[in-house]
Design a protein around this motif. Structure first.
Motif, PDB file in Angstrom:
ATOM      1  N   ALA A 533     -39.555 -71.258  41.977  1.00 15.38           N
ATOM      2  CA  ALA A 533     -38.941 -70.823  43.774  1.00 15.38           C
ATOM      3  C   ALA A 533     -38.249 -69.957  43.648  1.00 15.38           C
ATOM      4  O   ALA A 533     -38.235 -68.872  44.299  1.00 15.38           O
ATOM      5  CB  ALA A 533     -36.964 -71.873  43.802  1.00 15.38           C
ATOM      6  N   ILE A 534     -37.479 -69.611  42.273  1.00 12.79           N
ATOM      7  CA  ILE A 534     -36.894 -68.145  41.605  1.00 12.79           C
ATOM      8  C   ILE A 534     -38.089 -67.320  41.580  1.00 12.79           C
ATOM      9  O   ILE A 534     -38.266 -65.783  42.703  1.00 12.79           O
ATOM     10  CB  ILE A 534     -36.783 -68.017  40.309  1.00 12.79           C
ATOM     11  CG1 ILE A 534     -34.919 -68.401  40.326  1.00 12.79           C
ATOM     12  CG2 ILE A 534     -36.401 -66.305  40.163  1.00 12.79           C
ATOM     13  CD1 ILE A 534     -34.597 -68.398  39.377  1.00 12.79           C
ATOM     14  N   PHE A 535     -39.530 -67.239  41.454  1.00 14.27           N
ATOM     15  CA  PHE A 535     -40.576 -66.319  41.286  1.00 14.27           C
ATOM     16  C   PHE A 535     -41.011 -66.327  42.530  1.00 14.27           C
ATOM     17  O   PHE A 535     -41.269 -65.059  43.736  1.00 14.27           O
ATOM     18  CB  PHE A 535     -41.597 -66.405  40.664  1.00 14.27           C
ATOM     19  CG  PHE A 535     -42.913 -66.093  41.063  1.00 14.27           C
ATOM     20  CD1 PHE A 535     -43.002 -64.830  40.658  1.00 14.27           C
ATOM     21  CD2 PHE A 535     -43.997 -66.667  42.075  1.00 14.27           C
ATOM     22  CE1 PHE A 535     -44.438 -64.191  40.840  1.00 14.27           C
ATOM     23  CE2 PHE A 535     -45.116 -65.778  42.862  1.00 14.27           C
ATOM     24  CZ  PHE A 535     -45.233 -64.959  42.054  1.00 14.27           C
ATOM     25  N   VAL A 536     -41.053 -67.470  43.564  1.00 13.96           N
ATOM     26  CA  VAL A 536     -41.580 -66.705  45.255  1.00 13.96           C
ATOM     27  C   VAL A 536     -39.922 -66.394  44.953  1.00 13.96           C
ATOM     28  O   VAL A 536     -40.629 -65.103  46.686  1.00 13.96           O
ATOM     29  CB  VAL A 536     -40.838 -68.233  45.821  1.00 13.96           C
ATOM     30  CG1 VAL A 536     -41.261 -68.281  47.031  1.00 13.96           C
ATOM     31  CG2 VAL A 536     -42.224 -69.052  45.429  1.00 13.96           C
ATOM     32  N   MET A 537     -38.941 -66.519  45.798  1.00 16.31           N
ATOM     33  CA  MET A 537     -37.858 -65.244  45.973  1.00 16.31           C
ATOM     34  C   MET A 537     -37.962 -63.881  45.601  1.00 16.31           C
ATOM     35  O   MET A 537     -37.889 -63.064  47.045  1.00 16.31           O
ATOM     36  CB  MET A 537     -37.154 -66.039  44.822  1.00 16.31           C
ATOM     37  CG  MET A 537     -35.531 -65.189  46.258  1.00 16.31           C
ATOM     38  SD  MET A 537     -33.836 -65.103  45.154  1.00 16.31           S
ATOM     39  CE  MET A 537     -33.827 -64.404  44.251  1.00 16.31           C
ATOM     40  N   LEU A 604     -38.177 -68.576  32.365  1.00 16.53           N
ATOM     41  CA  LEU A 604     -37.037 -68.066  33.144  1.00 16.53           C
ATOM     42  C   LEU A 604     -35.910 -66.767  33.766  1.00 16.53           C
ATOM     43  O   LEU A 604     -35.840 -65.505  34.240  1.00 16.53           O
ATOM     44  CB  LEU A 604     -35.964 -69.117  33.377  1.00 16.53           C
ATOM     45  CG  LEU A 604     -35.013 -69.581  34.526  1.00 16.53           C
ATOM     46  CD1 LEU A 604     -35.713 -69.110  36.404  1.00 16.53           C
ATOM     47  CD2 LEU A 604     -33.454 -70.788  34.496  1.00 16.53           C
ATOM     48  N   VAL A 605     -36.254 -66.877  31.977  1.00 15.04           N
ATOM     49  CA  VAL A 605     -35.130 -64.950  31.570  1.00 15.04           C
ATOM     50  C   VAL A 605     -35.919 -64.121  32.090  1.00 15.04           C
ATOM     51  O   VAL A 605     -35.782 -63.151  32.463  1.00 15.04           O
ATOM     52  CB  VAL A 605     -35.256 -64.943  29.448  1.00 15.04           C
ATOM     53  CG1 VAL A 605     -34.417 -63.958  29.788  1.00 15.04           C
ATOM     54  CG2 VAL A 605     -33.712 -66.124  29.722  1.00 15.04           C
ATOM     55  N   ILE A 606     -37.541 -64.187  31.567  1.00 14.80           N
ATOM     56  CA  ILE A 606     -38.004 -63.101  32.462  1.00 14.80           C
ATOM     57  C   ILE A 606     -38.003 -62.688  33.380  1.00 14.80           C
ATOM     58  O   ILE A 606     -37.971 -61.577  34.022  1.00 14.80           O
ATOM     59  CB  ILE A 606     -39.883 -63.566  31.499  1.00 14.80           C
ATOM     60  CG1 ILE A 606     -40.261 -63.493  29.989  1.00 14.80           C
ATOM     61  CG2 ILE A 606     -39.845 -62.391  32.351  1.00 14.80           C
ATOM     62  CD1 ILE A 606     -41.252 -63.870  30.108  1.00 14.80           C
ATOM     63  N   LEU A 607     -38.333 -63.891  35.038  1.00 12.42           N
ATOM     64  CA  LEU A 607     -37.650 -63.551  35.674  1.00 12.42           C
ATOM     65  C   LEU A 607     -36.527 -63.019  36.322  1.00 12.42           C
ATOM     66  O   LEU A 607     -36.610 -62.086  36.964  1.00 12.42           O
ATOM     67  CB  LEU A 607     -38.179 -65.012  36.690  1.00 12.42           C
ATOM     68  CG  LEU A 607     -39.378 -65.445  36.880  1.00 12.42           C
ATOM     69  CD1 LEU A 607     -39.362 -67.117  37.461  1.00 12.42           C
ATOM     70  CD2 LEU A 607     -40.305 -64.538  36.994  1.00 12.42           C
ATOM     71  N   LEU A 608     -35.976 -63.371  35.597  1.00 13.77           N
ATOM     72  CA  LEU A 608     -34.185 -62.569  35.517  1.00 13.77           C
ATOM     73  C   LEU A 608     -34.916 -61.777  35.158  1.00 13.77           C
ATOM     74  O   LEU A 608     -33.119 -60.184  35.956  1.00 13.77           O
ATOM     75  CB  LEU A 608     -33.630 -63.719  34.888  1.00 13.77           C
ATOM     76  CG  LEU A 608     -32.936 -64.875  35.269  1.00 13.77           C
ATOM     77  CD1 LEU A 608     -31.595 -65.788  34.745  1.00 13.77           C
ATOM     78  CD2 LEU A 608     -32.042 -65.100  36.304  1.00 13.77           C
ATOM     79  N   MET A 609     -35.080 -61.382  34.239  1.00 14.05           N
ATOM     80  CA  MET A 609     -35.046 -59.791  33.877  1.00 14.05           C
ATOM     81  C   MET A 609     -35.190 -58.658  35.195  1.00 14.05           C
ATOM     82  O   MET A 609     -35.551 -57.574  35.695  1.00 14.05           O
ATOM     83  CB  MET A 609     -36.221 -59.447  32.468  1.00 14.05           C
ATOM     84  CG  MET A 609     -35.035 -60.024  31.325  1.00 14.05           C
ATOM     85  SD  MET A 609     -36.435 -59.780  30.118  1.00 14.05           S
ATOM     86  CE  MET A 609     -35.727 -60.012  28.591  1.00 14.05           C
ATOM     87  N   ILE A 610     -36.398 -59.557  35.799  1.00 16.00           N
ATOM     88  CA  ILE A 610     -37.403 -58.493  37.117  1.00 16.00           C
ATOM     89  C   ILE A 610     -36.239 -58.141  37.573  1.00 16.00           C
ATOM     90  O   ILE A 610     -36.239 -57.332  38.504  1.00 16.00           O
ATOM     91  CB  ILE A 610     -38.433 -59.379  37.488  1.00 16.00           C
ATOM     92  CG1 ILE A 610     -39.781 -59.865  36.157  1.00 16.00           C
ATOM     93  CG2 ILE A 610     -39.088 -58.817  38.084  1.00 16.00           C
ATOM     94  CD1 ILE A 610     -41.149 -60.308  36.572  1.00 16.00           C
ATOM     95  N   ILE A 611     -35.316 -59.273  38.164  1.00 17.61           N
ATOM     96  CA  ILE A 611     -34.244 -59.325  39.208  1.00 17.61           C
ATOM     97  C   ILE A 611     -33.487 -58.745  38.406  1.00 17.61           C
ATOM     98  O   ILE A 611     -32.990 -57.651  39.568  1.00 17.61           O
ATOM     99  CB  ILE A 611     -33.486 -60.169  39.377  1.00 17.61           C
ATOM    100  CG1 ILE A 611     -34.557 -61.490  39.902  1.00 17.61           C
ATOM    101  CG2 ILE A 611     -32.267 -61.082  40.293  1.00 17.61           C
ATOM    102  CD1 ILE A 611     -34.215 -63.185  39.679  1.00 17.61           C
ATOM    103  N   LEU A 612     -33.086 -58.386  37.488  1.00 22.82           N
ATOM    104  CA  LEU A 612     -31.962 -57.406  37.147  1.00 22.82           C
ATOM    105  C   LEU A 612     -32.957 -55.943  36.910  1.00 22.82           C
ATOM    106  O   LEU A 612     -31.860 -54.868  37.489  1.00 22.82           O
ATOM    107  CB  LEU A 612     -31.866 -57.252  35.596  1.00 22.82           C
ATOM    108  CG  LEU A 612     -30.730 -56.551  34.782  1.00 22.82           C
ATOM    109  CD1 LEU A 612     -29.276 -56.079  34.943  1.00 22.82           C
ATOM    110  CD2 LEU A 612     -30.902 -56.900  33.470  1.00 22.82           C
TER     111      LEU A 612
END
Length: 626
Positions: A533-537, A604-612
């Motif tokens: 879901a986070i990746f889709v967002m 999940l942390v890697i995806l949060l790094m992309i958001i950051l």
């Protein structure tokens, strides 16, 4: 057809001239590294095995003397070299003038026993054992060696910043790292085994190879001409006023504070001393540990060569400051990977292979991180005071390591003995590393935002000594993301997510046959759903902003660099594979779910790094037209 000319300050190179200068630098660094390897390895072995010195004495002679000089001599030499002017340049004189005493101190190690006997007879010290006098003699020679070493070690790393055109700096730094790696490999493979049997000959060889490599560079390498130091600056650089100037200029702006603190905290996070004990607690024998470190060393060398050949080209194109941030963020995954072993222990060989494979995938981003570290400094520290700012950073780093270096050992002892954990306490070294790396990354993010505000690719260094308050920095052509590459990066990350889910399905089916599927269904699948879901967002927001840019509208967020997206994808695939291997090896055990969920959390942390990164780049993203 006219030959292409490459410029660096007042220097003008043809391609052949540029290659000659690079060759001189590489030979000098090879010789310098080989010499320091010989000194740093042979002296402790000689003191311990040949002379019977205790560990406290060895630490005093090898570490303490150098540490004191590093905090005192190094800043002075760096500060003075920035402001020095001569027909030989501003760096080379400090290396050339110390060449003879430096080589004589190395030669002194070779004849330390004979020197000790001479002074024992001269001073009438017959009541002392010859070995005691020899140890004292080596300590005195080491003080001289470390003193002159600081002159060389302080400025030799500044030379390629002064003489290499900015567009090639990352590639030259990569080549220097390869030269240093080759020198270390030569020592380990061919010279280390003769450390005790041929001590004197190896010391004389070190003196000769240093003279040849560094001496040739000093006489043949030309530095650019620099404008005279303004009279006002010259007055501020002498005596006690020089100390005040050093402190005032070096710590004058939050940008530099962020750089110094980030580097210092990263140094405090170092845990190399305890790695062998951690691996032993994970069930590995010394033989297995040796093979693990040996294979990792070979892979590191191969990746360094590949990075120098290809990766540095990307670093120059993407900008070293940006690439350093990518590597720093992804380096946080290393302690996260090992922290899972606080809660579960896999079979020893599963851990061995997992560590090896993990190192390969993290080393890919780590290679970019290591290769970009020096070019990053070259693009952020003012060129007129590059040595001064490097030494200020080194001084703060040395103080932090000196203060906190003993704290880790005390914490391990507290957990080991008072906490009753025994050698299990060594698993907490990864918590130590993470707790220091997180604020290190935070301070570099603050630096990165400042860097963007100060021009980013056209960065101007804060300079209170300048009338404008800034110092213009060299600017090279930078390749920004294109819509096509960003979309491909998003697809690559999406492919890593799909790969992760497919492996989860295989594990769940296998666990179902072993009667251990309920934990996968209750824990692993919800994590996978959240991750997807986070990746889709992320995908939706990035594609929406790309469309806004195409329509000449302002994007709502920043655009993630495609380089970071590809690094995230490769790292995610590797870590998912490791999680699958660990879980499958203990599939009938509840630990299988924990190993998989731990890797899912890292994803999940890697995806949060992309958001950051998207948030950090907000308002500063640039897109090149394909």
């Amino acid at each position: 057809m006219a030959k292409k000319i490459y410029e660096c300050g007042t220097l003008r190179y043809s391609l052949g001239g540029l290659l000659l200068s690079v060759g001189l630098i590489l030979f000098a660094f090879f010789s310098f590294t080989l010499t320091t390897n010989i000194i740093n390895n042979l002296i402790p072995l000689h003191l311990k095995d040949a002379l019977g010195a205790d560990n406290k004495t060895i630490t005093l002679i090898i570490g303490t003397i150098g540490g004191i000089f590093n905090i005192t001599i190094c800043p002075i030499v760096s500060f003075k070299s920035d402001r020095y002017r001569s027909r030989w340049g501003r760096r080379i004189p400090f290396i050339l003038w110390t060449l003879i005493p430096y080589v004589l101190s190395i030669t002194g190690f070779a004849f330390s026993s004979e020197i000790a006997v001479f002074f024992q007879k001269l001073a009438g010290l017959s009541k002392f054992a010859p070995t005691t006098i020899t140890i004292v003699t080596i300590g005195i020679i080491m003080a001289f060696y470390q003193f002159f070493y600081m002159f060389v070690g302080s400025v030799i790393y500044y030379i390629y910043n002064d003489v290499i055109p900015v567009a090639f700096q990352a590639r030259v730094v990569g080549a220097v790292q390869v030269a240093c790696t080759v020198a270390t490999t030569v020592f380990n493979l061919f010279l280390l085994k003769y450390s005790l049997s041929h001590f004197k000959l190896l010391m004389l060889f070190a003196a000769i190879i240093y003279t040849a490599g560094v001496g040739v560079m000093c006489f043949l390498l030309k530095e650019p001409d620099y404008p005279p130091v303004p009279e006002k600056d010259a007055e501020k650089s002498s005596g006690s006023r020089g100390v005040l100037t050093f402190v005032k200029e070096s710590f004058s702006h939050p940008f530099y504070w962020y750089a110094f603190i980030s580097t210092g905290l990263m140094s405090v996070s170092t845990i190399g001393t305890f790695l062998i004990f951690f691996n032993q607690n994970m069930g590995l024998s010394l033989d297995s540990i040796g093979k693990l470190f040996g294979i990792q060393g070979v892979i590191n060398t191969a990746l360094s060569i590949a990075g120098a050949a290809a990766g540095t080209l990307l670093i120059d194109r993407w900008h070293p400051v940006r690439v350093y941030l990518f590597g720093l963020l992804l380096s946080l995954l290393e302690p996260l990977f090992f922290l899972k072993f606080l809660f579960a222990t896999p079979p020893a060989m599963v851990f061995w292979w997992s560590s090896l494979i993990m190192m390969i995938f993290l080393r890919i981003s780590g290679t970019f991180y290591n290769l970009s570290s020096m070019p990053m400094l070259m693009r952020t520290y003012p060129q007129s005071r590059f040595g001064q700012f490097c030494s200020a950073c080194a001084m703060l780093r040395s103080i932090l390591v000196l203060v906190f270096g003993l704290v880790l050992g005390a914490c391990i002892d507290l957990l080991k003995y008072q906490g009753g954990l025994g050698d299990f306490a060594f698993r907490y070294i990864w918590l130590w590393r993470l707790l220091w790396m997180l604020p290190s990354a935070l301070f570099f993010i603050l630096l990165y935002r400042q860097w963007l505000r100060l021009g980013g690719d056209k960065f101007r260094a804060p300079a209170p000594w300048s009338e404008t308050g800034y110092e213009e920095m060299p600017v090279s052509k930078i390749s920004h993301p294109t819509e096509k590459l960003v979309k491909r990066g998003i697809v690559a990350v999406g492919g890593a997510i799909v790969f992760h889910i497919v492996l989860l399905l295989i594990l769940t089916v296998t666990a179902l046959r072993n009667g251990n599927s309920k934990y996968f269904l209750s824990a692993a699948f919800p994590l996978a759903i959240v991750t997807a879901a986070i990746f889709v967002m992320i995908r939706h927001n990035v594609l929406l902003d790309l469309r806004r840019i195409r329509e000449n509208q302002q994007p709502c967020n920043g655009i993630p660099h495609h380089g970071f997206l590809f690094l995230c994808a490769v790292t995610s695939i590797g870590l998912s594979g490791i999680g699958f291997y660990q879980s499958f090896s203990v599939i009938s055990n509840v630990s299988a779910v924990w190993f998989w969920c731990a890797e899912s959390l890292i994803l999940l942390v890697i995806l949060l790094m992309i958001i950051l990164l998207i948030r950090i780049e907000r308002g500063y993203s640039e897109i090149d037209k394909a």
